[in-house]
Design a protein around this motif. Structure first.
Motif, PDB file in Angstrom:
ATOM      1  N   CYS A   1     -44.996 -13.081  16.424  1.00 16.46           N
ATOM      2  CA  CYS A   1     -44.971 -11.696  16.897  1.00 16.46           C
ATOM      3  C   CYS A   1     -45.660 -11.577  18.257  1.00 16.46           C
ATOM      4  O   CYS A   1     -45.172 -10.884  19.159  1.00 16.46           O
ATOM      5  CB  CYS A   1     -45.664 -10.780  15.887  1.00 16.46           C
ATOM      6  SG  CYS A   1     -44.818 -10.621  14.298  1.00 16.46           S
TER       7      CYS A   1
ATOM      8  N   LEU B   1     -43.425 -13.036  21.078  1.00 20.28           N
ATOM      9  CA  LEU B   1     -42.352 -12.120  21.458  1.00 20.28           C
ATOM     10  C   LEU B   1     -42.894 -10.933  22.250  1.00 20.28           C
ATOM     11  O   LEU B   1     -42.273 -10.470  23.218  1.00 20.28           O
ATOM     12  CB  LEU B   1     -41.611 -11.634  20.206  1.00 20.28           C
ATOM     13  CG  LEU B   1     -40.781 -12.674  19.470  1.00 20.28           C
ATOM     14  CD1 LEU B   1     -40.233 -12.101  18.163  1.00 20.28           C
ATOM     15  CD2 LEU B   1     -39.641 -13.185  20.352  1.00 20.28           C
TER      16      LEU B   1
ATOM     17  N   PHE C   1     -46.723  -2.213  19.052  1.00 21.47           N
ATOM     18  CA  PHE C   1     -45.456  -2.922  19.240  1.00 21.47           C
ATOM     19  C   PHE C   1     -44.287  -1.961  19.467  1.00 21.47           C
ATOM     20  O   PHE C   1     -43.296  -2.343  20.086  1.00 21.47           O
ATOM     21  CB  PHE C   1     -45.172  -3.822  18.036  1.00 21.47           C
ATOM     22  CG  PHE C   1     -45.812  -5.180  18.134  1.00 21.47           C
ATOM     23  CD1 PHE C   1     -45.037  -6.315  18.324  1.00 21.47           C
ATOM     24  CD2 PHE C   1     -47.180  -5.326  18.058  1.00 21.47           C
ATOM     25  CE1 PHE C   1     -45.616  -7.563  18.433  1.00 21.47           C
ATOM     26  CE2 PHE C   1     -47.777  -6.576  18.157  1.00 21.47           C
ATOM     27  CZ  PHE C   1     -47.000  -7.701  18.350  1.00 21.47           C
TER      28      PHE C   1
ATOM     29  N   ALA D   1     -39.583  -7.865  18.164  1.00 25.51           N
ATOM     30  CA  ALA D   1     -40.973  -8.084  17.746  1.00 25.51           C
ATOM     31  C   ALA D   1     -41.456  -6.952  16.856  1.00 25.51           C
ATOM     32  O   ALA D   1     -42.138  -7.183  15.844  1.00 25.51           O
ATOM     33  CB  ALA D   1     -41.863  -8.212  18.982  1.00 25.51           C
TER      34      ALA D   1
END
Length: 416
Positions: free
Chosen positions: A225, A228, A291, A387
Motif C-alpha cells: 500500500c 503504491l 489514501f 492503493a
C-alpha cells in the motif's frame, strides 16, 4: 505523556525536526525547477536523474535501519548525513553534466536514508512505546512547520536572487540541525527501547533483513500500500512545478514554495490529530482518509492550469501526506514491538515505498512526453485509487488493543 523533567531533550528534538525538515529530503521539487530553468533539461531527463538517485538510495534503506538499531552514536549519524546531503546539493551550481548531477543526487539520497530511522529511534528511546504515538505526532508537527518556514524563505529569496539561493539556505539549516541534535543528550536515549526491545537487550546483535518481513502478512500488505501511495504521490509536485515554470519561469520557484507551504500548513494539524487520537480511534480510519485524498488530488490537477488553482489543490496533499507521515512509524512500531527489529523494519519498508517514489518521476516524465501533463496526473490518480481500495478491503487495524495483534505481529527476535 512526556516526562516534564526531561523537557529539555524533548524541546531539542522539536527543533531538530524543525531545522532538519528541509535538509532530509534534499532539494526535492526545487531540483526539477533548477534543472529546467537553468540547464533547460527535458522532463524525461529530469525524471531519470531523480529516479536513478531514488533507486540507488533503496539499497541503503535496510542497512541504514540496521545501523541505527545497533549504534549508540545515533546523533553523530544524523550530523554526518546532514553534512553529506547539503554538500551534494551545494555542488550543483558548479556542475552541468547529467553524470555529475546524477552522482551528487545519489550521494544525497544515500545519506538521507538514515534520517527517518534515526529520528524514530531517538524518539522511541526517549519516550518509550506508550508515549511514542504522541511523540511522532509532535515530530511531524515540527517537521511540517519547518518545511513551511524554509519554503517561505526559499520562495522569497529565490524571487529576489534566483533559484540557486535554495542551496545556501539548506547549508544554513544544516548548521542549525547540527546544533539542535547536539542538545539532545545521548544519555537520555535508551538504545534497547530505541530498537523496539520491550524486555531488555536480548538478541540485539542478531542480523535482521527482509526474511523477517516475510513472516508478517500485514506488514507486507502495508508495504505494498505504501509503495503504491508513493508511486502515485512522489511525481505530483514536481509535475506541478514544471507546469508553473511554463506559465512564468520567474515565478516558478516562489509558486512551488507556495504549494509546499500550503500543504505543510495543513499537515501540522493533521499530524497533531494523529498523535492525539490514533490511540483512541485506531490507525485504519486515518489511513482511509489519507489514501482517499490522493486520487482526488491527481484528478483535480487536470481541471485548470491556473497557478492559484494548482496551489489550492496542493492543500489536499497536506491531508494525505500529513496523515501518512505520522502513521507510518506508528504502524511499524505496532507490528515490531518487542522484537528489537523496529528500525531495520522501518528501513526495509522505507525501501519498499521508496521504490515507488523513485519510479514515480520517471514514469510521469515519460507519460508527459508521450501524452501531456493531464495524462500523467490521471495515470498517477489511477494508481492512487488502487492503493485506496487495497487499504479499504484488505488492510486490518494494527492497533495492539483494537486489531488482531497476535496474528499480525512479527515473530519474536528469538524465533528468527
Amino acid at each position: 505523556m512526556e516526562n516534564p523533567r526531561q523537557s529539555a531533550p524533548y524541546r531539542s528534538l522539536d527543533w531538530l525536526n524543525f531545522f532538519l525538515a528541509d535538509v532530509r529530503d534534499g532539494l526535492g521539487p526545487y531540483l526539477a525547477i533548477y534543472l529546467l530553468a537553468v540547464h533547460q533539461w527535458q522532463p524525461a531527463s529530469i525524471g531519470l536523474v531523480m529516479t536513478i538517485a531514488g533507486v540507488t538510495a533503496l539499497l541503503a534503506q535496510t542497512p541504514a535501519g540496521a545501523l541505527i538499531d545497533r549504534t549508540p552514536a545515533k546523533r553523530a549519524v544524523v550530523v554526518i548525513a546532514a553534512v553529506l546531503v547539503t554538500g551534494s546539493c551545494v555542488l550543483l551550481p558548479f556542475i552541468t553534466s547529467f553524470t555529475w548531477v546524477a552522482v551528487t543526487q545519489t550521494v544525497s539520497a544515500l545519506a538521507g536514508s538514515v534520517f527517518a530511522p534515526a529520528i524514530a529511534a531517538i524518539s522511541l528511546g526517549l519516550t518509550g512505546p506508550k508515549a511514542f504515538t504522541r511523540r511522532v505526532g509532535r515530530n511531524e508537527t515540527f517537521n511540517h512547520a519547518g518545511n513551511a518556514f524554509s519554503a517561505l524563505l526559499a520562495g522569497g529569496l529565490a524571487y529576489l536572487y534566483g533559484p540557486v539561493v535554495v542551496f545556501y539556505l539548506m547549508a544554513v539549516l544544516t548548521v542549525a540541525s547540527v546544533i539542535a541534535v547536539a542538545w539532545v543528550p545521548g544519555a537520555a536515549i535508551d538504545h534497547h527501547v530505541a530498537r523496539g526491545l520491550a524486555h531488555g537487550p536480548n538478541d540485539q546483535d542478531n542480523p535482521a533483513g527482509f526474511a523477517l518481513l516475510l513472516h508478517n502478512r500485514t506488514l507486507l500488505l502495508f508495504a505494498i500500500c505504501c509503495a503504491l501511495f508513493h508511486l502515485a504521490n512522489a511525481a505530483m509536485l514536481p509535475l506541478v512545478s514544471q507546469k508553473l515554470s511554463q506559465v512564468d519561469l520567474r515565478l516558478a520557484t516562489p509558486l512551488t514554495s507556495a504549494c509546499i507551504v500550503a500543504a505543510q500548513l495543513v499537515m501540522v494539524p493533521m499530524a497533531l490529530l494523529v498523535g492525539a487520537r490514533a490511540e483512541q480511534w485506531g490507525r485504519k480510519p486515518f489511513m482511509l482518509v489519507g489514501f482517499l485524498i490522493l486520487p482526488l488530488r491527481g484528478a483535480l490537477y487536470t481541471l485548470s492550469d491556473n497557478p492559484f488553482w494548482l496551489v489550492g489543490v496542493q492543500l489536499l496533499d497536506g491531508i494525505g501526506a500529513g496523515i501518512f507521515g505520522a502513521l507510518f512509524p506508528i504502524i511499524v512500531k505496532d507490528l515490531t514491538e518487542g522484537t528489537g527489529r523496529f528500525n531495520v523494519s522501518l528501513g526495509a519498508l522505507t525501501a519498499v515505498f521508496g521504490l515507488g517514489a523513485a519510479l514515480s518521476p520517471g514514469l510521469a516524465g515519460f507519460v508527459v512526453q508521450a501524452a501531456g501533463y493531464n495524462a500523467a496526473f490521471l495515470t498517477l490518480a489511477g494508481i492512487a485509487a488502487c492503493a485506496f481500495v487495497l487499504v479499504l478491503v484488505a488492510l486490518p487495524e494494527t492497533h495492539p488493543r483494537q486489531g488482531d495483534a497476535p496474528s499480525s505481529s512479527i515473530p519474536s527476535a528469538a524465533g528468527n
